[in-house]
Design an enzyme around this catalytic site. Structure first.
Site, PDB file in Angstrom:
ATOM      1  N   ASP A   1       0.818  -1.213   0.000  1.00  0.00           N
ATOM      2  CA  ASP A   1       0.000   0.000   0.000  1.00  0.00           C
ATOM      3  C   ASP A   1       0.858   1.272   0.000  1.00  0.00           C
ATOM      4  OD1 ASP A   1      -1.639  -2.178   0.742  1.00  0.00           O
ATOM      5  OD2 ASP A   1      -3.003  -0.876   1.859  1.00  0.00           O
TER       6      ASP A   1
ATOM      7  N   HIS B   1      -2.421  -4.814   2.067  1.00  0.00           N
ATOM      8  CA  HIS B   1      -3.746  -4.643   2.690  1.00  0.00           C
ATOM      9  C   HIS B   1      -3.746  -4.422   4.202  1.00  0.00           C
ATOM     10  CE1 HIS B   1      -8.072  -4.772   2.647  1.00  0.00           C
ATOM     11  NE2 HIS B   1      -8.198  -5.995   3.132  1.00  0.00           N
TER      12      HIS B   1
ATOM     13  N   HIS C   1      -1.161   4.640  -0.438  1.00  0.00           N
ATOM     14  CA  HIS C   1      -2.166   5.519   0.174  1.00  0.00           C
ATOM     15  C   HIS C   1      -1.828   7.009   0.078  1.00  0.00           C
ATOM     16  CE1 HIS C   1      -5.174   2.769   1.583  1.00  0.00           C
ATOM     17  NE2 HIS C   1      -4.278   1.997   2.179  1.00  0.00           N
TER      18      HIS C   1
ATOM     19  N   ASN D   1      -8.505  -2.646  -2.585  1.00  0.00           N
ATOM     20  CA  ASN D   1      -9.891  -2.365  -2.196  1.00  0.00           C
ATOM     21  C   ASN D   1     -10.204  -0.878  -2.197  1.00  0.00           C
ATOM     22  OD1 ASN D   1      -8.158  -2.396   0.243  1.00  0.00           O
ATOM     23  ND2 ASN D   1     -10.047  -1.867   1.325  1.00  0.00           N
ATOM     24  N   HIS D   2      -9.181  -0.015  -2.140  1.00  0.00           N
ATOM     25  CA  HIS D   2      -9.433   1.429  -2.193  1.00  0.00           C
ATOM     26  C   HIS D   2      -9.555   1.948  -3.622  1.00  0.00           C
ATOM     27  CE1 HIS D   2      -9.249   3.030   1.984  1.00  0.00           C
ATOM     28  NE2 HIS D   2      -8.787   1.810   2.191  1.00  0.00           N
TER      29      HIS D   2
ATOM     30  N   HIS E   1      -3.944  -8.143  -3.741  1.00  0.00           N
ATOM     31  CA  HIS E   1      -3.978  -7.096  -2.721  1.00  0.00           C
ATOM     32  C   HIS E   1      -4.360  -7.629  -1.351  1.00  0.00           C
ATOM     33  CE1 HIS E   1      -4.321  -3.272  -0.763  1.00  0.00           C
ATOM     34  NE2 HIS E   1      -5.510  -3.623  -0.318  1.00  0.00           N
TER      35      HIS E   1
END
Length: 333
Positions: A79, A264, A81, A139-140, A189
């Site tokens: 990730d 994740h 982000h 998932n984002h 992921h």
């Protein structure tokens, strides 16, 4: 939730600079190099250029399968982000593109201050070096999630409308769901699904859609390994499953893979082994949300799939731009 904010210079640039590139088939190497140069400085590109870049990225991603087949050597990243300056630190320790082959395991956006610049830079690198930059979906990478956790709000602040968010979310739908390296390392992921026994079942999923609330596509992006868990358990996340050592072993044997590599979950040490080194979590956002105090990791696999982890910390404060605390746009958007 860390909401994204923009500096005044970027806001003005995004709304005023006239685009220089046309349809995606006219997006030249020079255009891409120019976009990469700007984005590497954490500067926004014009809205029309975002549209063109996203169209080009969709064309490239549409040719890739649900399970991306990747040859070693490759460096695996978890990730990000929206932590742009920490992505710059990742490239500093891992090597620049195209010198290093990268596989990013999703969750490029949300929570960090610079999701727009982060995602657009990764897309520009993908468009410029499609065989060197591999991106799969997290998932984002979802319309619903990004409306809650920051990316939508950031696009509105920085561009004054939702068009850039719409262009980016259309790209989300084209991202691969998984990857396999040299036929031996399965990358995803989140994790496994009780509905999926073989990679061939992943290959036939219709991925070009918003992430469903349940089912195999959802599970791949949302599931987590659980120590001591037997079989499958309900996930506290409200989506996906908890899977145990037995489910991992069964999947590896059925697909002739040695390792399941996923992201994740925040790992304070940057990476974590599960189930006698059958499953690995890699986390690449240091000091997550600018407050968790964790280190980050990337995993380099050489031509023989030998593993080397590189641990790195958040970029030094002097290397990162400080976003404006209260842009005037907050009061009007």
């Amino acid at each position: 939730m860390a909401l994204a904010v923009a500096d005044t210079q970027n806001e003005t640039f995004a709304r005023s600079e006239s685009p220089t590139s046309g349809p995606s088939d006219q997006l030249s190497t020079h255009d891409l190099d120019r976009h990469i140069e700007k984005l590497m400085r954490c500067e926004l590109i014009a809205e029309q250029d975002v549209k063109t870049l996203c169209a080009k990225a969709r064309e490239i991603l549409a040719e890739e399968g649900n399970v991306q087949v990747i040859d070693s050597p490759v460096t695996i990243c978890g990730d990000i982000h929206g932590q742009f300056y920490d992505l710059m630190e990742l490239f500093r320790v891992g090597g620049p593109v195209p010198n290093t082959n990268y596989l990013f395991l999703g969750d490029f956006v949300d929570r960090g201050f610079y999701s727009v610049e982060t995602f657009l830079l990764l897309l520009a690198l993908k468009a410029r070096y499609p065989d060197r930059m591999m991106l799969i979906r997290g998932n984002h990478e979802s319309r619903q999630i990004t409306q809650v956790y920051g990316f939508y709000d950031e696009c509105m602040r920085k561009y004054g409308n939702a068009s850039v968010w719409k262009h980016c979310t259309e790209v989300f739908d084209y991202l691969a769901l998984a990857a396999v390296i040299d036929g031996k390392v399965f990358c995803v992921h989140g994790g496994l699904s009780p509905s999926i026994s073989t990679m061939d079942q992943i290959r036939v999923i219709d991925r070009k859609q918003e992430v469903p609330h349940d089912g195999p596509m959802c599970d791949l992006l949302w599931s987590d390994p659980e120590e001591g868990n037997v079989g499958w358990g309900l996930s506290p996340r409200g989506a996906g499953y908890l899977f145990g050592a037995d489910a991992s072993k069964t999947f590896c044997e059925a697909n002739s893979v040695d390792l399941i590599c996923r992201a994740h979950q925040l790992v304070m040490e940057g990476y974590k082994w599960h189930f006698n080194e059958k499953v690995l979590t890699v986390w690449s956002a240091p000091n997550y949300c600018y407050r968790c105090g964790n280190v980050a990791a990337i995993l380099e696999l050489d031509e023989n799939l030998n593993r080397e982890f590189t641990i790195f910390e958040a970029a030094p404060q002097e290397n990162r731009g400080a976003p404006a605390k209260k842009p005037h746009a907050d009061y009007f958007l």
